[in-house]
Design a protein around this motif. Structure first.
Motif, PDB file in Angstrom:
ATOM      1  N   GLN A 107       0.817  -1.215   0.000  1.00 46.86           N
ATOM      2  CA  GLN A 107       0.000   0.000   0.000  1.00 46.86           C
ATOM      3  C   GLN A 107       0.854   1.270   0.000  1.00 46.86           C
ATOM      4  OE1 GLN A 107      -0.255  -2.535   2.139  1.00 46.86           O
ATOM      5  NE2 GLN A 107      -2.294  -3.389   1.827  1.00 46.86           N
ATOM      6  N   GLN A 110       3.062   4.126  -1.212  1.00 47.62           N
ATOM      7  CA  GLN A 110       3.418   4.748  -2.482  1.00 47.62           C
ATOM      8  C   GLN A 110       4.867   5.192  -2.374  1.00 47.62           C
ATOM      9  OE1 GLN A 110       0.624   7.847  -3.311  1.00 47.62           O
ATOM     10  NE2 GLN A 110      -1.031   6.418  -3.722  1.00 47.62           N
ATOM     11  N   SER A 112       7.005   6.640  -4.287  1.00 42.11           N
ATOM     12  CA  SER A 112       7.399   7.992  -4.704  1.00 42.11           C
ATOM     13  C   SER A 112       7.050   9.029  -3.635  1.00 42.11           C
ATOM     14  CB  SER A 112       6.748   8.365  -6.037  1.00 42.11           C
ATOM     15  OG  SER A 112       5.338   8.337  -5.930  1.00 42.11           O
ATOM     16  N   LYS A 113       5.907   8.897  -3.003  1.00 44.59           N
ATOM     17  CA  LYS A 113       5.529   9.831  -1.929  1.00 44.59           C
ATOM     18  C   LYS A 113       6.423   9.634  -0.703  1.00 44.59           C
ATOM     19  CE  LYS A 113       0.761  10.720  -3.161  1.00 44.59           C
ATOM     20  NZ  LYS A 113      -0.636  10.699  -2.741  1.00 44.59           N
TER      21      LYS A 113
END
Length: 137
Positions: A73, A75, A77-78
């Motif tokens: 879950q 992300q 890149s974030k």
């Protein structure tokens, strides 16, 4: 939590690992041992906040390596953007004197804009590919 176990979530299980490499802006050698130690603590804190498990964190004067475990879950890149911005801000606050000497625009960031992220796991890719090739009847 032992790192060889799967992370269980509501819809599945996972065992995902990543290797992140961050380099300093202009690849300058500005990370002394005290800053490296502080970066290790910052990264451990950020991984906990993002529900990751930091397995290894080390580096040299111009780069930092992180090996961490994460759930699908997340992300990436974030997570990476947050790791870079928060650690940059904290390092610039705590090591302002040293960084002012090295960078003419020290307020604009500490890390290079780019990064390297690699997936990693228990089995080498060649072994995994061979295993998949040998499936079937």
């Amino acid at each position: 939590m032992p790192t060889n176990r799967y992370i269980a979530r509501s819809r599945g299980v996972s065992r995902l690992y990543a290797h992140l490499v961050l380099t300093t802006k202009f690849r300058l050698k500005v990370i002394p041992p005290a800053m490296l130690q502080r970066l290790q603590a910052i990264m451990a804190d950020l991984c906990t906040k993002w529900q990751c498990e930091l397995l290894e964190c080390n580096g040299e004067a111009d780069h930092l390596h992180l090996v961490f475990r994460y759930a699908p879950q997340l992300q990436l890149s974030k997570f990476i953007d947050n790791v870079k911005s928060v650690s940059s801000r904290r390092v610039r606050q705590e090591f302002e004197v040293q960084l002012r000497e090295a960078y003419w625009d020290w307020e604009k960031g500490f890390w290079n804009e780019s990064y390297s992220i690699d997936s990693c796991g228990d089995a080498p890719l060649a072994v995994l590919r061979k295993y998949v090739q040998n499936q079937g009847y």
